[in-house]
Design an enzyme around this catalytic site. Structure first.
Site, mmCIF file in Angstrom:
data_model
loop_
_atom_site.group_PDB
_atom_site.id
_atom_site.type_symbol
_atom_site.label_atom_id
_atom_site.label_comp_id
_atom_site.label_asym_id
_atom_site.label_seq_id
_atom_site.Cartn_x
_atom_site.Cartn_y
_atom_site.Cartn_z
ATOM 1 N N GLU A 188 0.761 -0.499 -5.330
ATOM 2 C CA GLU A 188 0.653 0.753 -4.556
ATOM 3 C C GLU A 188 -0.381 1.740 -5.108
ATOM 4 O O GLU A 188 -0.078 2.916 -5.285
ATOM 5 C CB GLU A 188 2.032 1.422 -4.464
ATOM 6 C CG GLU A 188 3.079 0.523 -3.841
ATOM 7 C CD GLU A 188 4.491 1.104 -3.870
ATOM 8 O OE1 GLU A 188 4.665 2.244 -4.328
ATOM 9 O OE2 GLU A 188 5.416 0.410 -3.421
ATOM 10 N N ASP A 190 11.453 -7.032 4.511
ATOM 11 C CA ASP A 190 12.739 -6.724 5.158
ATOM 12 C C ASP A 190 12.422 -6.048 6.478
ATOM 13 O O ASP A 190 11.361 -5.435 6.638
ATOM 14 C CB ASP A 190 13.727 -5.921 4.285
ATOM 15 C CG ASP A 190 13.150 -4.715 3.580
ATOM 16 O OD1 ASP A 190 12.163 -4.144 4.075
ATOM 17 O OD2 ASP A 190 13.702 -4.318 2.538
ATOM 18 N N ASN A 219 -0.574 -5.581 -5.122
ATOM 19 C CA ASN A 219 0.548 -5.533 -4.170
ATOM 20 C C ASN A 219 0.648 -4.141 -3.529
ATOM 21 O O ASN A 219 0.552 -3.127 -4.221
ATOM 22 C CB ASN A 219 1.834 -5.819 -4.975
ATOM 23 C CG ASN A 219 3.048 -6.085 -4.122
ATOM 24 O OD1 ASN A 219 3.016 -6.955 -3.254
ATOM 25 N ND2 ASN A 219 4.132 -5.362 -4.367
ATOM 26 N N GLU A 227 7.884 -8.498 -0.229
ATOM 27 C CA GLU A 227 9.085 -7.637 -0.181
ATOM 28 C C GLU A 227 9.621 -7.498 1.239
ATOM 29 O O GLU A 227 10.111 -6.427 1.634
ATOM 30 C CB GLU A 227 8.765 -6.247 -0.758
ATOM 31 C CG GLU A 227 8.174 -6.282 -2.146
ATOM 32 C CD GLU A 227 7.933 -4.903 -2.765
ATOM 33 O OE1 GLU A 227 8.480 -3.905 -2.266
ATOM 34 O OE2 GLU A 227 7.196 -4.846 -3.758
ATOM 35 N N HIS A 239 7.808 -3.938 4.189
ATOM 36 C CA HIS A 239 9.052 -3.261 4.573
ATOM 37 C C HIS A 239 8.784 -2.737 5.984
ATOM 38 O O HIS A 239 8.125 -1.707 6.157
ATOM 39 C CB HIS A 239 9.352 -2.109 3.609
ATOM 40 C CG HIS A 239 9.548 -2.579 2.201
ATOM 41 N ND1 HIS A 239 10.634 -3.328 1.813
ATOM 42 C CD2 HIS A 239 8.779 -2.446 1.097
ATOM 43 C CE1 HIS A 239 10.546 -3.614 0.532
ATOM 44 N NE2 HIS A 239 9.419 -3.090 0.072
HETATM 45 O O1 G3I Z 1 20.742 1.638 -12.191
HETATM 46 C C1 G3I Z 1 20.964 3.029 -11.888
HETATM 47 C C2 G3I Z 1 22.422 3.360 -12.005
HETATM 48 O O2 G3I Z 1 22.816 3.214 -13.348
HETATM 49 C C3 G3I Z 1 22.628 4.793 -11.539
HETATM 50 O O3 G3I Z 1 23.981 5.091 -11.554
HETATM 51 C C4 G3I Z 1 22.114 5.001 -10.123
HETATM 52 C C5 G3I Z 1 22.216 6.437 -9.657
HETATM 53 O O4 G3I Z 1 21.225 6.791 -8.748
HETATM 54 O O5 G3I Z 1 20.742 4.627 -10.117
HETATM 55 C C6 G3I Z 1 20.499 3.297 -10.481
HETATM 56 O O6 G3I Z 1 19.126 3.054 -10.441
HETATM 57 C C7 G3I Z 1 18.533 2.926 -9.144
HETATM 58 C C8 G3I Z 1 17.845 1.570 -9.067
HETATM 59 O O7 G3I Z 1 17.147 1.459 -7.856
HETATM 60 C C9 G3I Z 1 18.830 0.397 -9.192
HETATM 61 O O8 G3I Z 1 19.685 0.368 -8.108
HETATM 62 C C10 G3I Z 1 17.542 4.043 -8.950
HETATM 63 O O9 G3I Z 1 18.204 5.291 -8.862
HETATM 64 C C11 G3I Z 1 16.751 3.812 -7.686
HETATM 65 O O10 G3I Z 1 15.692 4.771 -7.618
HETATM 66 C C12 G3I Z 1 16.129 2.431 -7.719
HETATM 67 O O11 G3I Z 1 15.460 2.222 -6.497
HETATM 68 C C13 G3I Z 1 14.541 1.166 -6.509
HETATM 69 C C14 G3I Z 1 13.190 1.671 -6.023
HETATM 70 O O12 G3I Z 1 12.286 0.591 -5.960
HETATM 71 C C15 G3I Z 1 12.601 2.717 -6.974
HETATM 72 O O13 G3I Z 1 11.413 3.215 -6.446
HETATM 73 C C16 G3I Z 1 15.069 0.091 -5.550
HETATM 74 O O14 G3I Z 1 16.254 -0.501 -6.092
HETATM 75 C C17 G3I Z 1 14.005 -0.991 -5.358
HETATM 76 O O15 G3I Z 1 14.411 -1.825 -4.290
HETATM 77 C C18 G3I Z 1 12.674 -0.347 -4.996
HETATM 78 O O16 G3I Z 1 11.709 -1.385 -4.920
HETATM 79 C C19 G3I Z 1 10.423 -0.985 -4.460
HETATM 80 C C20 G3I Z 1 9.418 -1.954 -5.059
HETATM 81 O O17 G3I Z 1 9.545 -1.995 -6.445
HETATM 82 C C21 G3I Z 1 7.990 -1.587 -4.645
HETATM 83 N N1 G3I Z 1 7.878 -1.500 -3.209
HETATM 84 C C22 G3I Z 1 8.839 -0.633 -2.548
HETATM 85 C C23 G3I Z 1 10.254 -1.074 -2.913
HETATM 86 C C24 G3I Z 1 11.273 -0.318 -2.138
HETATM 87 O O18 G3I Z 1 11.237 1.057 -2.474
#
Ligand code: G3I
Length: 344
Positions: free
Chosen positions: A147, A259, A193, A257, A229
């Site tokens: 990105e 969906d 990517n 990615e 996405h």
């Molecule tokens: O693990 C913690 C947990 O301990 C805590 O209690 C909770 C509270 O908010 O947060 C948890 O972490 C989260 C993590 O995902 C795991 O679930 C983060 O807050 C959350 O911000 C994080 O989001 C991820 C996101 O990237 C961050 O930007 C998504 O899972 C993940 O699917 C997403 O993936 C991105 C790709 O890397 C790049 N392209 C876009 C894609 C979707 O946004």
């Protein structure tokens, strides 16, 4: 005799079911079909069973990102991502690495610190060398930079690019990251990517221009990752044109990615019509990849609606993946199978 026949019939049914998995059909096509995963779900029998049965590639949804794998200046946390590699090895799956350079999910020591470009240059060099080195021979492809472009095709302003940056102009930091990754594992395939860059637009033009420049100068770039996405109105013709210009350069395209979000009610359920429309979109995307021999992998961002990032970030939308919350295949799953079976 009758018993034997019944046995054969039963076997035929089971074997044909197994032969119909996403991974077996993808293998027949010479491509990988992957899913983004979190090892915290591996202990859930259905999660692990469906993952191993259907996919021949996995990618950590979060665990290889800078903030999670490099939580302190001199501390690396490889254990969680290593468990994904172990799962993959136990089930003959390939592993994609995601991601080495990104403006999100950075550790506090990095976001809260003040660094000169020279210091950031060394930090990023050491990070890439250590992470890619750790997974050398185990991760076959990396999203090296994620990105880096804005919608209008300009470079995103980030800690790595120019705020303050690692001291290199323009796409120089992307080039440098690719070179460091290549030095750490010369056999790994290296990808740039991004999202909303699969059709022809200002962002994909900028990525193409960079790729053209890198290829002409021998910078180690092997492919472009399309996150995808998306919703239910994809521009397939534009994607085909963009895929052709990228693969004509000698690069691969991987859908990294995928969906397809649809409207859902307050319980998270989509309508049958929504799911049918979604199935057609999945079919058309997979068919697009299958048609081009240089589109080498298709990966969904998760695989079950039980664990998808979409409902958390896109209000009123969800049900974006190929298995439902109970691990049952959706119309999208059958549509993907059909597209994987179609002749090139
Ligand atoms: O693990 C913690 C947990 O301990 C805590 O209690 C909770 C509270 O908010 O947060 C948890 O972490 C989260 C993590 O995902 C795991 O679930 C983060 O807050 C959350 O911000 C994080 O989001 C991820 C996101 O990237 C961050 O930007 C998504 O899972 C993940 O699917 C997403 O993936 C991105 C790709 O890397 C790049 N392209 C876009 C894609 C979707 O946004």
């Amino acid at each position: 005799m009758r018993l034997v026949n019944l046995g054969l019939l039963a076997c035929a049914a089971i074997c044909s079911l197994q032969a119909q998995s996403l991974r077996s059909l993808a293998e027949q096509r010479g491509i990988r079909f992957g899913a983004a995963v979190a090892p915290s779900h591996f202990s859930e029998t259905e999660y692990a069973t469906v993952l191993a049965r259907e996919f021949n590639q996995v990618e950590p949804e979060n665990l290889m990102k800078f903030g999670l794998i490099h939580p302190g200046p001199t501390t690396y946390s490889f254990g969680p991502a290593d468990s994904i590699v172990a799962f993959a090895q136990a089930h003959a799956m390939a592993v994609r690495g995601h991601t080495l350079v990104w403006h999100n999910q950075r550790p506090k020591w990095l976001t809260g610190g003040t660094f000169t470009p020279e210091q950031l240059f060394s930090i990023l060099q050491e990070h890439i060398k250590t992470v890619v080195g750790h997974y050398a021979g185990k991760v076959y492809a990396w999203d090296v930079v994620n990105e880096a472009f804005e919608t209008d095709g300009s470079l995103r302003k980030t800690m790595w690019s120019n705020s303050p940056g690692i001291g290199l102009e323009g796409t120089g930091y992307i080039e440098q990251a690719l070179k460091w990754a290549h030095a750490a594992d010369p056999k790994a395939l290296l990808f740039y990517n991004d999202y909303n860059a699969e059709t022809v637009n200002a962002k994909s033009d900028a990525i193409f221009k960079m790729a053209q420049d890198f290829k002409s100068r021998g910078v180690p770039l092997d492919g472009i990752g399309w996150q995808m996405h998306i919703g239910t109105k994809p521009q397939i013709a534009g994607m085909e044109t963009n895929m052709k210009r990228i693969t004509d350069l000698g690069l691969q395209v991987q859908i990294t990615e995928l969906d397809v979000k649809v409207s859902v009610d307050s319980s998270g359920a989509a309508t049958p019509a929504g799911l049918e429309l979604q199935a057609k979109v999945y079919h058309d995307i997979v068919a697009l990849c299958v048609k081009n021999p240089h589109c080498t992998a298709i990966q969904t961002w998760g695989f079950t609606d039980r664990y998808s990032w979409i409902p958390h970030t896109s209000k009123g939308n969800g049900a974006a993946l190929e298995f439902d919350v109970n691990y049952q295949p959706k119309p999208a799953y059958n549509a993907i199978l059909e597209a994987l079976k179609a002749p090139r």
